[in-house]
Design an enzyme around this catalytic site. Structure first.
Site, PDB file in Angstrom:
ATOM      1  N   SER A 125       1.101  -1.465   0.238  1.00 28.17           N
ATOM      2  CA  SER A 125      -0.191   0.064  -0.289  1.00 28.17           C
ATOM      3  C   SER A 125       1.122   1.280  -0.272  1.00 28.17           C
ATOM      4  O   SER A 125       0.782   2.232   0.316  1.00 28.17           O
ATOM      5  CB  SER A 125      -1.325  -0.098   0.763  1.00 28.17           C
ATOM      6  OG  SER A 125      -0.554   0.026   2.494  1.00 28.17           O
ATOM      7  N   LYS A 178       8.683  -7.909   6.045  1.00 30.18           N
ATOM      8  CA  LYS A 178       9.173  -7.511   5.052  1.00 30.18           C
ATOM      9  C   LYS A 178       9.849  -5.973   4.965  1.00 30.18           C
ATOM     10  O   LYS A 178      10.933  -6.384   4.294  1.00 30.18           O
ATOM     11  CB  LYS A 178       8.193  -7.488   3.846  1.00 30.18           C
ATOM     12  CG  LYS A 178       6.975  -6.148   4.682  1.00 30.18           C
ATOM     13  CD  LYS A 178       6.439  -4.845   3.961  1.00 30.18           C
ATOM     14  CE  LYS A 178       5.865  -3.736   4.626  1.00 30.18           C
ATOM     15  NZ  LYS A 178       5.808  -2.479   4.076  1.00 30.18           N
ATOM     16  N   ARG A 244      10.282   3.140   0.581  1.00 34.23           N
ATOM     17  CA  ARG A 244      11.585   4.014   2.197  1.00 34.23           C
ATOM     18  C   ARG A 244      13.107   3.081   2.432  1.00 34.23           C
ATOM     19  O   ARG A 244      13.504   3.331   2.605  1.00 34.23           O
ATOM     20  CB  ARG A 244      10.935   4.844   2.726  1.00 34.23           C
ATOM     21  CG  ARG A 244      10.274   4.179   4.333  1.00 34.23           C
ATOM     22  CD  ARG A 244       9.549   4.336   5.070  1.00 34.23           C
ATOM     23  NE  ARG A 244       7.469   5.090   4.029  1.00 34.23           N
ATOM     24  CZ  ARG A 244       7.027   5.961   5.034  1.00 34.23           C
ATOM     25  NH1 ARG A 244       7.259   6.310   6.117  1.00 34.23           N
ATOM     26  NH2 ARG A 244       6.137   5.833   4.150  1.00 34.23           N
TER      27      ARG A 244
END
Length: 318
Positions: A125, A178, A244
Site C-alpha cells: 500500500s 518485509k 523507503r
C-alpha cells in the site's frame, strides 16, 4: 466516529480514503500544531487536533498509523480508560523497539485490550500509488470477523479491495519482517547484484519469515507463505522504487552509514528499527535467520555490506 493517529504519508492517505468512503466524522491526531491548523481548513467532517485524549474519547474506531519506533513514547501517557470498548486498527508495519513486540501484542498484554477488539490493516500500500487511484489490495486481519468486515466496509471501493484473514499475528509479523528484508534487497541492488540473485534471495527470505512467524506466534498454525496476505507486501516493498526501506538499503549499499542514510530520508525506514528487534527475538526464540543476521551485522555492528553479501551469495539454496 473514527480516530486516526499519525501524520505521515500513509496516515494522510488513510484519512483521505475514510473521508471519501465513510460518512462518519473523523478526528485526526497530529503532533505538529502548525500542521494541524493547515489540515483543518475546509473540512466539515474532519477535526484535527494535537490533543490525543480529546481525539480518543470521541471515537469508537481508532486507526494507529504512528511509526513503531515512536509509538510507545507517543502513547505512554494515555489513560487506559480511553481505550476501553474501542476497536483499535493497527496500520503499523514494525515492532515496538522497546518491547520487541508487535503493536497488537503490546496492546493486548500492556493495555489489556481484548484481541476481539484488535485488527491489522496490511498489504502492499504505497501511499504514492493509493493517492493516484492505482488499484490496491489490502488485508484486514482479525480474530473477530465481524470487526474485520466493519473495517472492510470503510475502505472497499473501485480502486481499493480488501481481503479478510483471521491470522492477525501472522499478517502483522510478516508486514514487519518485509521492511527488514527490503533493506537487504536494496543493499543487494546497490552492490550490483541483479534480479536473478535477488529472486533466489527472496525465496530464502520467505523460508526465514515462515520460521520466525511460527516461533513468534507459537500457534501451531499451518501457513502457506505464498499466500497473498504474506507474500505480496514483501515483493512490492523489495522491488518498488517507492519503498523507503529499499531506498535506505540502497544508500547503505553505496557506502553511507546507517545514521547518514537515516538523515538523508524524510520518512522513517521501519526496517532499520525492526532489524534490531528481530535479532533480539531471533536469539530468544532460537530461530535460524542468516539473512536477517547479516543485515544486523551491517546496520548495528559496522560489518561490510559487500562482505556480508558475498557470504550470503555463497550459502543460498543450501
Amino acid at each position: 466516529m473514527i480516530a486516526v493517529l499519525g501524520s505521515g504519508s500513509w496516515a494522510t492517505e488513510i484519512v483521505h480514503l475514510l473521508m471519501h468512503q465513510s460518512s462518519q466524522r473523523i478526528f485526526w491526531w497530529v503532533r505538529d500544531p502548525e500542521k494541524a491548523n493547515g489540515l483543518q481548513e475546509g473540512h466539515r467532517r474532519l477535526k484535527v487536533s494535537c490533543d490525543m485524549a480529546q481525539v480518543l474519547e470521541q471515537c469508537d474506531d481508532i486507526f494507529v498509523v504512528i511509526p513503531s519506533a515512536f509509538l510507545l513514547s507517543t502513547t505512554e501517557r494515555i489513560d487506559n480508560s480511553l481505550l476501553e470498548g474501542k476497536n483499535i486498527i493497527s496500520c503499523v508495519k514494525g515492532f515496538i523497539p522497546q518491547e520487541c513486540a508487535t503493536v497488537t501484542r503490546l496492546l493486548h498484554e500492556h493495555y489489556a485490550i481484548d484481541s476481539t477488539r484488535l485488527c491489522v490493516l496490511s498489504g502492499p500500500s504505497h501511499a504514492e500509488e493509493v493517492s493516484r487511484g492505482c488499484l490496491t489490495y489490502l488485508t484486514v486481519a482479525s480474530p473477530n470477523q465481524t470487526l474485520a468486515e466493519h473495517v472492510r466496509s470503510l475502505f472497499d471501493s473501485e480502486v481499493l479491495n480488501t481481503v479478510y484473514s483471521d491470522d492477525m499475528e501472522g499478517v502483522e509479523v510478516a508486514a514487519a519482517l518485509k521492511n527488514v528484508y527490503a533493506i537487504v534487497a536494496g543493499i543487494g541492488f546497490s552492490l550490483g547484484y541483479g534480479d536473478n540473485l535477488i529472486g533466489v534471495l527472496l525465496a530464502d527470505i520467505l523460508q526465514e519469515m515462515a520460521r520466525f512467524i511460527e516461533a513468534y506466534t507459537d500457534d501451531h498454525r499451518t501457513r502457506d507463505m505464498s499466500n497473498y496476505v504474506y507474500l505480496s507486501d514483501l515483493l512490492a516493498t523489495c522491488y518498488s522504487q517507492h519503498s523507503r526501506n529499499r531506498t535506505f538499503g540502497e544508500l547503505v549499499g553505496r557506502g553511507y552509514s546507517p545514521k547518514e542514510a537515516r538523515l538523508m530520508q524524510k520518512m522513517v525506514a521501519e526496517g532499520y528499527y525492526a532489524c534490531q528487534s528481530v535479532e533480539v527475538l531471533r536469539q530468544r526464540l532460537q530461530v535460524d535467520m542468516p539473512i536477517a543476521q547479516s543485515l544486523y551485522r551491517i546496520l548495528y555492528q559496522g560489518n561490510s555490506a559487500r562482505r556480508e553479501f558475498q557470504r550470503l551469495a555463497r550459502n543460498l539454496v543450501s
